[in-house]
Design an enzyme around this catalytic site. Structure first.
Site, mmCIF file in Angstrom:
data_model
loop_
_atom_site.group_PDB
_atom_site.id
_atom_site.type_symbol
_atom_site.label_atom_id
_atom_site.label_comp_id
_atom_site.label_asym_id
_atom_site.label_seq_id
_atom_site.Cartn_x
_atom_site.Cartn_y
_atom_site.Cartn_z
ATOM 1 C CB CYS A 109 0.847 1.597 -2.269
ATOM 2 S SG CYS A 109 0.314 0.399 -1.045
ATOM 3 C CB CYS A 122 1.240 -2.090 -2.764
ATOM 4 S SG CYS A 122 -0.177 -1.280 -2.033
ATOM 5 C CG ASP A 123 4.196 -1.034 -5.336
ATOM 6 O OD1 ASP A 123 3.616 -2.115 -5.550
ATOM 7 O OD2 ASP A 123 3.789 0.056 -5.775
#
Ligand code: FAD
Length: 316
Positions: A141, A144-145
């Site tokens: 992701c 997300c990261d």
């Protein structure tokens, strides 16, 4: 033999313990519908329990630990009266006015409405070290990261729209992004392809696949690429590996009972969460091809609860 059928007919049963399920449980509990939530036997709390820092869920100025966020969501729903059972639903009969869901011990639970929030799983490469290096250089992701990969050399695997979007997004942080795709042409839409081709930081390794994920001191230490035509291999010195080869919605249980789209996601009458079966609602990543975030899952979980509440009110 004892009949496993329980006496009660609930107002609502929720299947799934991620942000969508817990939010649906919270809302239906506050609406006095006494929801019963099944949250899996081994994966309670959903996808966010597999990550550490969540920095984009509103309300936490410094971010929040994924498992802590999910424990809090659960505690909040329980505080307002939701009942939780950490077990898997193994079969369902959603066709009648009274829905039946069966847990792993064979007990049948009945309800007038069901909210499905079973999420989806990222497709994996199936290579050694992939799981163990997750959160240590390997990710599924970018949204997300990506933030954690400033000035790094990154490889993105995949040739579809998601892979192009992830690669383009990652150039905000990364020094370089190499897109690895098994075929000689991308599957992504022309717009997404052109955007990626125009980006100086992105290069492409076509006809290539990841042959090996290298671990170094518990972190990603690079990958080995294999040419899918010649079989030749070469090392790629990267410290980030983003896998964008698709998701599989957890809908096996519902196949043949509710309408699914070509990729197996549950179809809803958007913007509502109604499925084609009266009294059955769906929320979160099991529906969502596009956003796949905790906040959007929670948002549709709330919508599913409100839709169920209205359905039950109209039925009485
Ligand atoms: P899930 O969270 O997937 O929950 C579904 C639950 O249902 C699971 O517990 C599953 O076991 C259970 N279930 C499935 N079938 C059954 C059954 N038959 N019976 C009982 N239970 C069942 N999003 C963000 O916004 N920010 C982030 O930083 C972020 N980081 C992420 C990091 C990782 C590693 C991953 C994997 C995802 C991340 N996401 C992040 C995405 C986010 O986790 C998902 O979008 C969100 O969790 C989806 O919520 P959901 O409720 O739809 O499904």
């Amino acid at each position: 033999m004892t009949d496993p059928l329980t006496g009660d007919v609930r107002e609502v049963i929720v299947i799934g313990s991620g942000p969508a399920g817990y939010t649906a449980a919270l809302y239906t509990a506050r609406a006095q519908l006494e929801p019963l939530l099944f949250g899996s036997s081994i994966f309670v709390g959903g996808s966010l329990t597999t990550t550490t820092e969540v920095e984009n869920f509103p309300g936490f100025p410094e971010g929040v630990d994924g498992p802590v966020l999910m424990e809090n969501m659960r505690a909040q729903a329980e505080h307002f009266g939701a009942e939780m059972i950490d077990d898997d639903i193994v079969s369902v009969d959603l066709t009648g006015e009274i829905k039946e869901v069966t847990d792993s011990e064979g007990t049948v639970h009945r309800a007038k409405s069901v909210i499905i929030a079973t999420g989806s799983g990222y497709r994996k490469l199936g290579l050694p070290h992939e799981d163990e290096l997750f959160g240590r250089g390997v990710s599924w992701c970018a949204t997300c990261d990506g933030f954690f990969f400033r000035d790094r050399d990154i490889v993105v695997v995949g040739g579809g729209d998601t892979a192009m979007e992830e690669a383009t997004f990652l150039t905000r942080f990364a020094r370089s992004v190499t897109v690895v795709h098994r075929r000689s042409a991308l599957r992504a839409s022309k717009v997404m392809q052109n955007r990626a081709f125009a980006d100086d930081k992105i290069s492409f390794a076509f006809d290539s696949e990841i042959a090996e994920i290298k671990a170094e001191n518990g972190m990603l230490g690079g990958v080995v690429l294999r040419d899918t035509v010649t079989g030749e291999t070469r090392a790629l010195d990267v410290t980030g590996l983003f896998i964008a080869i698709g998701h599989d919605p957890r809908t096996e249980l519902f196949t043949g009972q509710i309408d699914l789209d070509d990729e197996g996601y549950i179809k809803v009458e958007a913007p509502s969460t109604r499925t084609n079966v009266p009294g059955v609602f769906a929320a979160g990543d099991v529906v969502d091809h596009t956003y796949r975030q905790a906040i959007t899952a929670a948002g549709t979980g709330a919508a599913a609860a409100l839709d169920a509440e209205r359905y039950l009110a109209a039925a009485t």
